[in-house]
Design an enzyme around this catalytic site. Structure first.
Site, mmCIF file in Angstrom:
data_model
loop_
_atom_site.group_PDB
_atom_site.id
_atom_site.type_symbol
_atom_site.label_atom_id
_atom_site.label_comp_id
_atom_site.label_asym_id
_atom_site.label_seq_id
_atom_site.Cartn_x
_atom_site.Cartn_y
_atom_site.Cartn_z
ATOM 1 N N CYS A 194 0.839 -1.211 0.000
ATOM 2 C CA CYS A 194 0.000 0.000 0.000
ATOM 3 C C CYS A 194 0.875 1.263 0.000
ATOM 4 C CB CYS A 194 -0.975 -0.034 1.180
ATOM 5 S SG CYS A 194 -2.397 1.050 0.916
ATOM 6 N N HIS A 200 -3.820 -5.198 0.803
ATOM 7 C CA HIS A 200 -3.290 -5.698 2.076
ATOM 8 C C HIS A 200 -3.393 -7.222 2.140
ATOM 9 C CE1 HIS A 200 -2.670 -1.851 4.182
ATOM 10 N NE2 HIS A 200 -3.671 -1.424 3.429
ATOM 11 N N GLU A 251 -2.150 -9.104 4.359
ATOM 12 C CA GLU A 251 -2.105 -9.582 5.744
ATOM 13 C C GLU A 251 -3.481 -9.763 6.380
ATOM 14 O OE1 GLU A 251 -1.510 -5.030 5.961
ATOM 15 O OE2 GLU A 251 -1.117 -6.677 4.578
ATOM 16 N N SER A 253 2.130 -13.013 38.434
ATOM 17 C CA SER A 253 0.768 -12.493 38.572
ATOM 18 C C SER A 253 -0.288 -13.586 38.497
ATOM 19 C CB SER A 253 0.492 -11.475 37.465
ATOM 20 O OG SER A 253 0.464 -12.130 36.205
ATOM 21 N N VAL A 260 -0.657 -15.614 31.975
ATOM 22 C CA VAL A 260 0.115 -16.423 31.038
ATOM 23 C C VAL A 260 1.519 -15.866 30.835
ATOM 24 C CG1 VAL A 260 0.253 -17.237 28.654
ATOM 25 C CG2 VAL A 260 -1.938 -17.247 29.831
ATOM 26 N N ASP A 261 1.651 -14.560 30.634
ATOM 27 C CA ASP A 261 2.948 -13.981 30.264
ATOM 28 C C ASP A 261 3.998 -14.193 31.347
ATOM 29 O OD1 ASP A 261 1.598 -13.130 28.022
ATOM 30 O OD2 ASP A 261 1.321 -11.085 28.736
ATOM 31 N N SER A 262 3.681 -13.797 32.582
ATOM 32 C CA SER A 262 4.677 -13.946 33.648
ATOM 33 C C SER A 262 4.942 -15.415 33.947
ATOM 34 C CB SER A 262 4.229 -13.201 34.918
ATOM 35 O OG SER A 262 3.090 -13.794 35.499
#
Length: 508
Positions: free
Chosen positions: A79, A166, A168, A220, A223-225
């Site tokens: 684009c 696009h 994506e 915490s 999931v991340d930690s």
């Protein structure tokens, strides 16, 4: 070095989607601002320039030295990236007669490696206000649509490609095929990046980086930690010290359950009960951002106190993920107001710890895949996202112990019903909200005047946009009856049917 594709962000709302699609094709990629391009090193196999809200005809339009890129590696302009290519290399870009947004259909006009295996009339997605009116010398048009004469073009001899649509977005039906053509046939990528390879490489790098040093990490329950803790544990074992603080604002029985799960996973973890300190810090506070700040300050104080008890700590581990990193280096600068609970950015300078972020190159869905490879408990891995300030921002107005207990009971009934009905895994995030209003009801033969609970459940891919979950009416009815019958102080239950945008997932 890990081979990669470099994505130059020029401000498109779809830039992260390009990265996600490339990662799904087992190729590693990174997003960098167009004005902070890293050196084109030997591990960079190709470059993609994103779309943009800007026009190349603006006086201060984003500029990239294209020749310094395409003389070294293949280049794909999407684009705005394609328009920039046409504009800078001697073609022409003009304002479209009508803004071109939405579905269109690709009509190939010339054989091209980029368009291999893409059929005529393949549906594509347009989102631009300018049109390429003339392509540069030594370029050829490879596709058009019924509305525009240049939908795709490329250099006759160099691996330089531009597309006006696009690939994506999911609306571009063969978009993944186009991206795979670019990665495989043009950039010659190996397609060897996966969750398992990420784990192997990251554990090796962490061992080399951390050596015999000690790391402290605040958990915490999310999931991340959790994944950050497990991968650090794989690398350094008992040198990792985890701290899990009970702020009194977690879900019902969550502190005990999560602490048990962490210990079962072999983590060296210390649980701290501190609900009284957090509730005391929240007394009299009603404004959402002030709640966050009060919770953040209290967490930092407690975390600092507990970390000081551990001798010879050198590193602070954090569960930072890639969207957080992208936000901080966005071409538009950091967002005007990042919610204060999103990170532990205010740790006291007296700690003087170096930071280690093992997940900083991963998207949320990739974090879950890595957690699965590492054998993380499914109860943690598939748990819905939960806000850092916990139930404090699901209690509108002042937070009190009585309101927290009431909301915990209602929330537990809601989540239990979602699990038992099979709806839990279909929902991105769910929770109960305590509203600062009372309503009249009739319970038995008596008139009641009690609190209102709102149920919130949304579907989403990444939390950036969301739609309300279309839960069955029969299920909502059961949940409502159960909450009103079992939670003293509630006589009305409502269901939030707002989408994001314009609403947010949380209420505060």
């Amino acid at each position: 070095m890990q081979e990669m594709i470099l994505i130059l962000d020029v401000g498109s709302q779809y830039t992260q989607l390009i990265a996600r699609r490339i990662r799904e094709l087992n190729v590693y990629c990174e997003i960098h601002p167009f004005n902070k391009i890293p050196p084109i090193s030997s591990n960079i196999k190709g470059v993609i320039i994103s779309g943009s809200p800007h026009s190349v005809n603006e006086n201060d339009a984003p500029y990239i030295d294209l020749e310094s890129i395409f003389t070294k590696v293949p280049l794909l302009g999407v684009c705005y990236g394609a328009q920039l290519m046409a504009f800078q290399l001697g073609g022409g870009v003009k304002r479209s007669n009508s803004r071109e947004y939405g579905r269109s259909f690709l009509l190939p006009t010339h054989k091209s490696k980029l368009l291999n295996h893409i059929p005529t009339n393949s549906q594509i997605w347009m989102s631009h206000g300018d049109t390429i009116a003339e392509i540069p010398k030594d370029f050829i048009i490879t596709a058009k649509t019924d509305d525009i004469p240049v939908a795709a073009f490329e250099h006759r001899t160099l691996p330089v490609y531009g597309i006006q649509f696009h690939p994506e977005v999911t609306h571009s039906v063969d978009g993944s095929t186009l991206l795979e053509n670019f990665l495989k046939d043009i950039c010659h990528c190996k397609h060897d990046w996966s969750s398992a390879s990420f784990v192997d490489q990251t554990v090796r790098e962490l061992k080399a980086k951390l050596g015999q040093d000690r790391v402290v990490l605040g958990l915490s329950g999310g999931v991340d930690s959790s994944v950050a803790a497990i991968i650090l544990n794989e690398a350094i074992g008992s040198q990792l010290f985890c701290i899990f603080v009970d702020n009194g604002l977690l879900r019902k029985n969550e502190f005990e359950q999560v602490l048990h799960d962490y210990r079962e996973m072999g983590l060296n973890i210390h649980g701290v009960r501190a609900s009284a300190r957090f509730l005391d810090a929240l007394k009299g506070i009603e404004e959402p951002e002030e709640k966050r700040k009060a919770i953040g300050r209290t967490f930092i104080e407690i975390f600092d106190e507990e970390a000081q008890k551990i001798e010879n700590v050198t590193w602070l581990g954090q569960g930072t993920i890639y969207p957080d990193v992208i936000e901080s280096v966005s071409v538009n600068g950091p967002s005007a107001k990042i919610k204060s609970h999103h990170n532990v950015g205010g740790l006291p300078e007296t700690m003087k710890l170096k930071v280690v972020e093992p997940l900083r190159t991963l998207f949320k869905d990739e974090v879950r895949k890595v957690g699965k490879v590492l054998g993380l408990s499914s109860l943690i891995l598939n748990r819905h996202p939960f806000p850092g300030p916990g139930l404090a921002i699901r209690i509108l107005g002042e937070v009190t112990e009585a309101k927290v207990k009431l909301l915990q009971e209602a929330d537990a009934i809601f989540i239990d019903h979602l699990r038992s009905s099979g709806e839990y895994d279909k929902v991105w995030q769910a929770g109960a909200i305590f509203l600062p209003v009372k309503s009249v009801g009739v319970m038995g033969d008596e008139r009641s005047y009690e609190h209102v609970i709102c149920l919130r459940a949304v579907t989403s891919l990444d939390g950036m946009t969301a739609d309300f979950s279309h839960l069955p009416y029969e299920l909502l009815s059961k949940i409502s009856v159960d909450i009103i019958n079992k939670v003293k102080g509630i006589n009305r239950v409502v269901f939030d049917i707002s989408s994001k945008p314009p609403a947010t997932i949380e209420w505060e």
